[in-house]
Design an enzyme around this catalytic site. Structure first.
Site, PDB file in Angstrom:
ATOM      1  N   ASP A 495       5.040  -9.775   1.216  1.00 34.64           N
ATOM      2  CA  ASP A 495       5.770  -8.542   0.907  1.00 34.64           C
ATOM      3  C   ASP A 495       4.949  -7.283   1.110  1.00 34.64           C
ATOM      4  O   ASP A 495       5.496  -6.184   1.109  1.00 34.64           O
ATOM      5  CB  ASP A 495       6.190  -8.552  -0.574  1.00 34.64           C
ATOM      6  CG  ASP A 495       7.413  -9.412  -0.814  1.00 34.64           C
ATOM      7  OD1 ASP A 495       8.270  -9.489   0.072  1.00 34.64           O
ATOM      8  OD2 ASP A 495       7.509  -9.988  -1.923  1.00 34.64           O
TER       9      ASP A 495
HETATM   10  C1  GLC Z   1       5.353 -12.736  -4.614  1.00 37.97           C
HETATM   11  C2  GLC Z   1       6.822 -12.729  -4.243  1.00 37.97           C
HETATM   12  C3  GLC Z   1       7.070 -13.621  -3.042  1.00 37.97           C
HETATM   13  C4  GLC Z   1       6.167 -13.241  -1.909  1.00 37.97           C
HETATM   14  C5  GLC Z   1       4.714 -13.246  -2.346  1.00 37.97           C
HETATM   15  C6  GLC Z   1       3.781 -12.765  -1.268  1.00 37.97           C
HETATM   16  O1  GLC Z   1       4.984 -13.985  -5.082  1.00 37.97           O
HETATM   17  O2  GLC Z   1       7.602 -13.181  -5.320  1.00 37.97           O
HETATM   18  O3  GLC Z   1       8.404 -13.546  -2.624  1.00 37.97           O
HETATM   19  O4  GLC Z   1       6.386 -14.148  -0.854  1.00 37.97           O
HETATM   20  O5  GLC Z   1       4.553 -12.423  -3.471  1.00 37.97           O
HETATM   21  O6  GLC Z   1       3.912 -11.402  -1.013  1.00 37.97           O
END
Ligand code: GLC
Length: 812
Positions: A495
Site C-alpha cells: 500500500d
Molecule cells: C497492511 C494492509 C495490507 C497490505 C500490507 C502491505 O497489512 O492491511 O492490505 O497488503 O499492509 O502494505
C-alpha cells in the site's frame, strides 16, 4: 494454573510461556512490554482483553456497534477495560482481580492465561485467592466474567466486589470526536427486578465517514451489565465513579461508596457492587455479564436474557462448548514434526490467530481503533484460505460478500463495509484476490455449484460467480501499461508504493507476477470445469493469451541481472533495481517470480539467493533493502516512513510466508524451514520483541532502526493465514487440488519423518511420512490404506479415515 512454562530465549527474563500442552499462553509477569491481548468472540459479539484487563467490546461492528471504550495510545496505556475491584470492607484496602488498573504490589501476585476463546486471570492478594475467567459464549451475544474468590486468610472477610466498564454506546468515531455533544444522548438506568444496568444512546449514526448529516435515529441496542448476586450498589456516570483528579487506579466511588442513583447524560459507565462474606477456607462464585439486546426484542426477551448464566454450572457448560468448538476447528489439521515449537503454532496458535483475523476482518486490535477503515478487500479475501478447511460455509458466504463488492468491469471496492458502502481506489491487485478465495474454496470443497450462484454487481446488473471471475480477468487485461505490465495505480499489495503510478502511469512488476499466478488458478479451474462439460464461453483463451503476454513482458523487461525489479515508475524509471541507492531489492518480486512459475529456473534460483543474501536477517527477511532515507514523492509513503519500520525495510511477516512457499516450490526444504522457524513469534527475546509472543505481528523492526527486533501490529495480519497454509501445504506438503489431496513435502534433510493429519472433503487423512534417505524433497512411494498410488489421492467417502504412508527419497 496449567503446567510449567518455557522460558524466553533472551538474556532478559521472560514474561510468560506456553503451558506444557501448548494450549495456553501463561503470563507470569504481567508487566508486559505492551498489552498482550486475546480475543473473545463468537463472530457477532467481540471483546479483546489484555493480561491487565484492558480491552474493547463491540457488537458486530467496531465502528457502529461499540459497547465499551478503549483509549489506544493513551497513558497510562491499555485502558479502560473489564475491571473487577475488590474492597476489604474492614481494612479499606482495594485491589483489582487483574493487576491493573489498581496495580497492587507485588505484581508477582498475578498470573494470566490466554487460551482459545477465553482468558483467565489469577491472583492471591491479602489472603484472597481469585480466578476470573472471561469468555463469550457461542450462542449469546455477551461476555461473561466468572470470578471465584477464596478466603485463604484464616479469618472471616467482608468484601465488596465491583464490576466496572466504561461505555461508548453506538458509533465509536462519533463517541471519540464528539463526546462533548454525544454524552447528551446517553441514557442509563438500574432496574432492580432485572438486577442490571441498562444503557443506550438516543442518537446514532450509521454513516461510515465523517459527515454533517445528523441521522434521525437511536442506537438499536440496549447494553446491559448484570451479576448473579443481589446488587448492593451501582453507578452509571464516570464523573462520579472516578472522581476529579483520579483515574481507574483509585476511583473515588470505591472510597466513598457508589452513588446508586440513575442519571442520564455524562460519560456512561456501568458499575455493579456485590457483597461477599467469606469464612476461612470458603469460596464464592460471582458471575458478571455484559451484553446487548436488540431494541426490537427488548421487552419480549429481556427477562430471559437476564436469567441466563446465573449459575456456575451454566457458565461452565457454556465455556465447555467454547472449548469444544475450538477443538472441532483445530482437529481439521494436526502436525507432529521433529520441531515441537513449530507444532504448537501449526496446531493451535496460527490457525487460532487466522480465525480471529477472519472474524474480526482485521479492523480492530490494540493498534487499530476499528473506526477509520472498512474491511480491506485483499485482506478479507486472503483470510479465507485459513478458514476454508474447517469452516467452508463461512468462506462460501464470504465469497458472496466479496463478489458483491465488484463492478461489472471487475473493479472492486478497496475498502468495504458490507452494507453497500465502500471506496474505489486504483490499486492494481485488489480484484485478483477474488480468484484466490474462490479457487481455494473450490479445491477444498469441490462445491462447483458456487460458480453458478448469482450475485449483484455494484452499479447495476448481476452475474454468476464464474462471471465475476471472468470480469476480474477482463480487468487484468485492460489494466496494462507501456511495458505490458499492470498499471500501478494507487498501489499493489504494498500500500505504500502509492505514488509510483504517477502521472504517466508506473507499472507493477509484482502485479504482473501476481496476475500470472491468479490467471493460472483461473485457467486451471476453467480447464477442470471444461473437462466436466461446463463451458466458460470461450473466455479461457483470452486469459491464456494474457498470461503468456505477461510472462513475456516480465522476462523481457523485469530481470535486473541478479533479481527482478519491483516496478517501473514515471518515464520508465526502474524501482527495486541495482541502479538504485535505496530500495534496491524487494522481497515480493523474487518470491512471486517462483510462485507465478516463471520459466527460467536459473533466474528463479538466483533471485531467491539474492533475496537470502540481501534481505535476510536474524529476524527474518526484510521487505526491501536498503531502506529509503530520502523522501521520494514519486514513490510514496514507503519513503516517508522511518527506515527499518513497516514497509520501509522492516521484516514484514506476511510476505515472508511467500518466501517460504517459494523456497518449497524450488525444493529447498532446509531454507524454507529455516525461514519458517526464524519467524515464529516466540524466537526473539520477549522484552525486545515487545508484542505478544504467541501470535504473528505485521512487522518486526529490522536492523536499520535502533529498536531492531521490536514487533508491532500483532494479531490482525494476513501472516497467520499464510503461515498456516504454507506450513501445511508446502512444508508438510499436504494440499488440496481439484483431483484430490496432493502429497509433496519439502522439509529439512535432517528430519527423519513426521506425521500430519488433515480433514479433506469430510474424510480424515492420517499421513505418516518417512525420510530414510534424508532428502529435502522427493517421493519414493505413497501407499493409501496399504495400496500404492501415484498423483493426488482421490477424495474418500466423508467420515472415513484414510491411512497414508509416504516414503520420501531421491527421485531419478
Ligand atoms: C497492511 C494492509 C495490507 C497490505 C500490507 C502491505 O497489512 O492491511 O492490505 O497488503 O499492509 O502494505
Amino acid at each position: 494454573m496449567a503446567g510449567e512454562t518455557k522460558k524466553g530465549t533472551g538474556t532478559r527474563p521472560a514474561f510468560g510461556g506456553f503451558a506444557a500442552d501448548g494450549r495456553e499462553f501463561v503470563i507470569t509477569d504481567v508487566r508486559t512490554p505492551s498489552p498482550w491481548i486475546n480475543y473473545l468472540e463468537n463472530g457477532r459479539y467481540f471483546a479483546t482483553i489484555s493480561g491487565n484487563g484492558g480491552g474493547i467490546s463491540y457488537d458486530r461492528s467496531p465502528l457502529h456497534g461499540r459497547i465499551t471504550r478503549y483509549r489506544i495510545n493513551d497513558v497510562p496505556p491499555d485502558r479502560p477495560g473489564k475491571y473487577l475491584y475488590v474492597k476489604d470492607k474492614d481494612s479499606g484496602e482495594v485491589w483489582s482481580l487483574t493487576w491493573q488498573p489498581v496495580g497492587h504490589e507485588p505484581a508477582s501476585d498475578y498470573r494470566v492465561a490466554h487460551g482459545f476463546g477465553y482468558t483467565r486471570a489469577e491472583a492471591e492478594v491479602q489472603g484472597i485467592g481469585s480466578s476470573v475467567v472471561f469468555f463469550v459464549p457461542l450462542e449469546d451475544d455477551r461476555e461473561i466474567w466468572k470470578a471465584v474468590l477464596t478466603n485463604r486468610s484464616g479469618r472471616r472477610r467482608r468484601l465488596a466486589l465491583v464490576g466496572y466498564v466504561e461505555l461508548a454506546l453506538g458509533h465509536a468515531l462519533v463517541d471519540l470526536i464528539n463526546q462533548c455533544d454525544d454524552q447528551h444522548f446517553n441514557r442509563a438506568r438500574f432496574e432492580k427486578e432485572a438486577n442490571a444496568v441498562f444503557a443506550t444512546k438516543t442518537y446514532w449514526v450509521t454513516e461510515t465517514r465523517g459527515t454533517q448529516h445528523q441521522e434521525n435515529k437511536e442506537w438499536d441496542r440496549w447494553a446491559f451489565f448484570t451479576v448473579n448476586r443481589p446488587v448492593a450498589g451501582y453507578e452509571t456516570v464516570r464523573e462520579r465513579f472516578i472522581g476529579p483528579f483520579r483515574s481507574e487506579s483509585d476511583p473515588a466511588g470505591l472510597e466513598r461508596g457508589l452513588a446508586s442513583k440513575d442519571m442520564d447524560c455524562g460519560n456512561a459507565v456501568a458499575a455493579l457492587e456485590v457483597d461477599v462474606e467469606l469464612g476461612p477456607g470458603e469460596s464464592a462464585d460471582v458471575v458478571f455479564s455484559l451484553g446487548v439486546i436488540a431494541k426490537t426484542e427488548f421487552e419480549r426477551t429481556k427477562a430471559d436474557v437476564l436469567r441466563k448464566y446465573r449459575t456456575s454450572e451454566e457458565v461452565d457448560a457454556a465455556l465447555g462448548r467454547v472449548r469444544e468448538e475450538w477443538d472441532r476447528f483445530f482437529a481439521h489439521t494436526r502436525a507432529a514434526t521433529p520441531d515441537a515449537e513449530a507444532d504448537v503454532f501449526l496446531n493451535y496458535w496460527t490457525p487460532y490467530q487466522a480465525k480471529v483475523a477472519f472474524d474480526v476482518g482485521r479492523v480492530a486490535s490494540f493498534y487499530y481503533w476499528g473506526i477509520g477503515r472498512g474491511f480491506g478487500y485483499r485482506d478479507t479475501a486472503q483470510d479465507t484460505i485459513a478458514i476454508v478447511i474447517a469452516d467452508p460455509d463461512r468462506v462460501r458466504a464470504r465469497v458472496g460478500l466479496l463478489a458483491r463488492q465488484m463492478r461489472r468491469d471487475g473493479k472492486v471496492y478497496h475498502h468495504y463495509y458490507g452494507d453497500g458502502q465502500g471506496e474505489f481506489t486504483e490499486h492494481c491487485d485488489d480484484p485478483l484476490w477474488f480468484v484466490l478465495a474462490v479457487t481455494e474454496y473450490l479445491k477444498e470443497t469441490g462445491d462447483f455449484g458456487v460458480l453458478d450462484a448469482v450475485e449483484p454487481f455494484l452499479g447495476g446488473g448481476e452475474g454468476t460467480v464464474l462471471e465475476h471471475l471472468l470480469a476480474v480477468a477482463g480487468f487484468a487485461g485492460a489494466n496494462l501499461g507501456a511495458h505490458g505490465l499492470p498499471k500501478f495505480g494507487r498501489g499493489d499489495w504494498n500500500d505504500t508504493l502509492d505514488y509510483i503510478g504517477g502521472k504517466d502511469g508506473g507499472e507493477s512488476v509484482w502485479g504482473a507476477m501476481f496476475y500470472v499466478a491468479m490467471l493460472d488458478r483461473l485457467l486451471e479451474l476453467l480447464d477442470h470445469v471444461a473437462a466436466g462439460g461446463r463451458d466458460a464461453g470461450g473466455r479461457g483463451g483470452e486469459a491464456r493469451r494474457l498470461r503468456a503476454k505477461l510472462v513475456e513482458a516480465l522476462e523481457t523487461h523485469a530481470w535486473d541481472g541478479e533479481w527482478y525489479i519491483r516496478a517501473f515508475g514515471e518515464a520508465g524509471r526502474k524501482i527495486g533495481s541495482k541502479a538504485n541507492a535505496a530500495g534496491r531489492i524487494f522481497i515480493n518480486t523474487q518470491s512471486w517470480a517462483v510462485i507465478a512459475g516463471l520459466p527460467d529456473r536459473r533466474r528463479l534460483v538466483r533471485a531467491m539467493d539474492s533475496l537470502a543474501e540481501r534481505l535476510d536477517t536474524p529476524y527474518g527477511p526484510k521487505i526491501c533493502a536498503p531502506a529509503f532515507r530520502e523522501i521520494d514523492p514519486a514513490i510514496g509513503l514507503i519513503t516517508r516512513c522511518v527506515p527499518g519500520k513497516k514497509e520501509n525495510g522492516a521484516v514484514f511477516c506476511h510476505p515472508a510466508a511467500w518466501v517460504i512457499q517459494a523456497e518449497c516450490l524450488l525444493g529447498r526444504g532446509e531454507r524454507a524451514f529455516a525461514y519458517f522457524k526464524k519467524l515464529l513469534p516466540g524466537r526473539i527475546p520477549q522484552e525486545t520483541f515487545s508484542a505478544e509472543p504467541y501470535v504473528y505481528s505485521q512487522y518486526i523492526t529490522s536492523d536499520e532502526h535502533e529498536t531492531a527486533g521490536k514487533a508491532s501490529h500483532s494479531w490482525q495480519t494476513g501472516t497467520a493465514a499464510w503461515m498456516y497454509r504454507v506450513g501445511y501445504d508446502f512444508i508438510l506438503g499436504v494440499r488440496p487440488s481439484y483431483e484430490g489431496l496432493v502429497i509433496d513435502p519439502v522439509i529439512p534433510a535432517s528430519w527423519p519423518g513426521f506425521r500430519v493429519e488433515r480433514v479433506f472433503r469430510g474424510a480424515r487423512y492420517v499421513i505418516e511420512v518417512e525420510n530414510p534417505d534424508g532428502v529435502e524433497r522427493g517421493i519414493a512411494s505413497v501407499r493409501v490404506d496399504g495400496r500404492p498410488v501415484r498423483g493426488p489421492i482421490a477424495p474418500r467417502p466423508a467420515g472415513s479415515i484414510c491411512r497414508v504412508s509416504v516414503t520420501m527419497g531421491k527421485t531419478a
